[in-house]
Design an enzyme around this catalytic site. Structure first.
Site, short mmCIF file in Angstrom:
data_model
loop_
_atom_site.label_atom_id
_atom_site.label_comp_id
_atom_site.label_asym_id
_atom_site.label_seq_id
_atom_site.Cartn_x
_atom_site.Cartn_y
_atom_site.Cartn_z
N ASN A 247 0.97 48.39 15.56
CA ASN A 247 0.16 49.17 16.49
C ASN A 247 -0.36 50.41 15.76
O ASN A 247 0.38 51.37 15.55
CB ASN A 247 0.99 49.56 17.71
N LYS B 63 -2.48 52.51 16.79
CA LYS B 63 -2.77 53.59 17.74
C LYS B 63 -4.14 54.21 17.44
O LYS B 63 -5.04 53.54 16.96
CB LYS B 63 -1.63 54.60 17.74
N HIS C 6 1.97 49.47 27.04
CA HIS C 6 2.62 50.38 26.10
C HIS C 6 2.99 51.67 26.83
O HIS C 6 2.28 52.15 27.72
CB HIS C 6 1.70 50.68 24.92
N GLU D 33 2.78 54.69 26.09
CA GLU D 33 1.77 55.75 26.05
C GLU D 33 0.68 55.52 27.09
O GLU D 33 0.10 56.46 27.63
CB GLU D 33 1.19 55.85 24.63
N GLU E 75 10.52 48.63 23.86
CA GLU E 75 10.39 49.90 23.16
C GLU E 75 11.03 51.01 23.97
O GLU E 75 10.42 51.54 24.91
CB GLU E 75 8.91 50.23 22.92
N GLY F 177 8.36 57.12 17.81
CA GLY F 177 7.79 58.23 17.06
C GLY F 177 8.69 59.44 16.94
O GLY F 177 8.27 60.49 16.48
N SER G 243 10.56 53.52 16.13
CA SER G 243 10.90 54.08 14.81
C SER G 243 11.48 53.02 13.86
O SER G 243 12.46 53.25 13.16
CB SER G 243 11.89 55.25 14.97
#
Length: 372
Positions: A10, A12, A97, A99, A167, A173, A213
């Site tokens: 991904n 992003k 996702h 986000e 996730e 991150g 991560s």
């Protein structure tokens, strides 16, 4: 049937045309290391979908979108429909996702509508789920994952076009990562949720990825877990070392137990012969060759003359059972010889392969053949 490993990258909202060219060149050069043993999908920014497809066209890497509309085509400014992705030959997309859920208000209901659109148009989906740190500390990990999955279960008609990506939001991150045991526990629970909703066959077949991560340093320990079928990688997929993560997912070779045959089953010019033979006579020199020896050996179906290298003659003692693998039948003036060359293996057999009796009156090396 084993689940094929799957690695998603991904990207992003990162990358320029030049950086994408550089990254794709690195991915292309590393693709031979895993070939078709791992399924790989990368999701660049929307303006670079076509560019990335062209740059990776000589590899097996697929290119997907990071998002898709919950609507069909029409007056929906800024949206890209599943049908439009298909028209652009984009076969994968991310949905759900964290986000998108936390920053853009994407609800469970919206993810369900998006999955339904993709199922209708044949777009494959990497469906993302996962809990926040607060939810994990409250012991609600399984509850959250079940809620997010349950929202889409009745929209899924073709499970072959679904990959689940777990996730944990608190690990995305942040540099924090669930331990392999923590990740495995969550993945096993997710597979159980799928099994209860869609059946054991679907649950055993669906691939569940870990994201949060993931790096070249921790991926090997994670992929070794039974219910972790690959990764959805964020920042680390923007580096050439993304290749290392993909290679780490390559399954170990399947070791097949060799099939052994009897002497009376040997045919002229046969190759890849595996057999157990009991030595009947001491090795003797081959005429006009200092490097080869002949050994009479056999089993309860007959006997044959073995041709071995001189350095292997010492193990060919009378009464010893030999384990011979990958030998071949050579024809010498029409007579068969079972040849153990440098590509073959010969060693003393263990008790399991021991030959008790030998049919000495049937020597297949004494029969002359006429080869056309």
């Amino acid at each position: 049937m084993p689940r094929k490993p799957f690695i998603g990258g991904n990207w992003k909202s990162n990358g320029t045309v030049e950086s994408t060219k550089t990254l794709c060149a690195a991915l292309s050069s590393g693709a031979a290391a895993y070939g078709n043993k791992v399924e790989v999908v990368v999701t660049p920014i929307l303006p670079q979908l076509n560019l990335t497809q062209k740059l990776l066209r000589k590899t097996a890497i697929k290119v997907g979108a990071q998002n898709v509309s919950a609507s069909k085509e029409g007056a929906f400014t800024g949206e890209v429909s599943a049908g439009q992705l298909k028209d652009a030959r984009v076969s994968w997309t991310l949905i759900g996702h964290s986000e998108r859920r936390t920053k853009y208000g994407e609800t469970d209901a919206i993810t369900a509508e998006k999955v339904e659109m993709c199922q209708a148009t044949g777009i494959s989906v990497i469906f993302c789920i996962g809990e926040s740190l607060e939810e994990r500390e409250a012991g609600k990990t399984d509850e959250v994952n079940k809620r997010q999955l349950t929202a889409v279960f009745d929209k899924i008609k073709d499970w072959k076009k679904i990959v689940i990506a777990y996730e944990p939001v608190w690990a995305i991150g942040t540099g924090k990562v669930a331990t392999p045991d923590m990740a495995q526990e969550s993945h096993a629970a997710i597979r159980k949720i799928v099994s209860e909703a869609a059946g054991e066959e679907v649950a055993n077949g669906v691939r569940i990825l870990y994201g949060g991560s993931v790096t070249p340093d921790n991926c090997k320990e994670l992929i070794a877990k039974a219910d972790i079928d690959g990764f959805l990688v964020g920042g680390a997929s923007l580096k050439p070392t993304f290749n290392d993560i993909i290679v780490a997912a390559v399954p170990p070779p399947v070791l097949k137990k060799p099939k052994f045959q009897k002497v009376d089953g040997l045919k002229p010019e046969a190759r890849g012969v595996n057999t157990f033979l009991k030595v009947l006579k001491e090795p003797s020199k081959v005429e006009a060759s200092e490097e080869l020896r002949e050994v009479l050996a056999g089993d309860d179906s007959g006997c044959v003359i073995l041709t071995v290298r001189a350095d292997k003659a010492d193990i060919c003692k009378v009464g010893t059972t030999l384990r011979v693998q990958n030998a071949h039948v050579a024809m010498i003036k029409g007579y068969m010889r079972l040849t153990v060359d440098k590509w073959a293996v010969i060693k003393a057999a263990d008790a399991e392969g021991e030959v008790k009796t030998v049919k000495e009156d049937k020597n297949i090396s004494s029969v002359q053949y006429t080869l056309e």
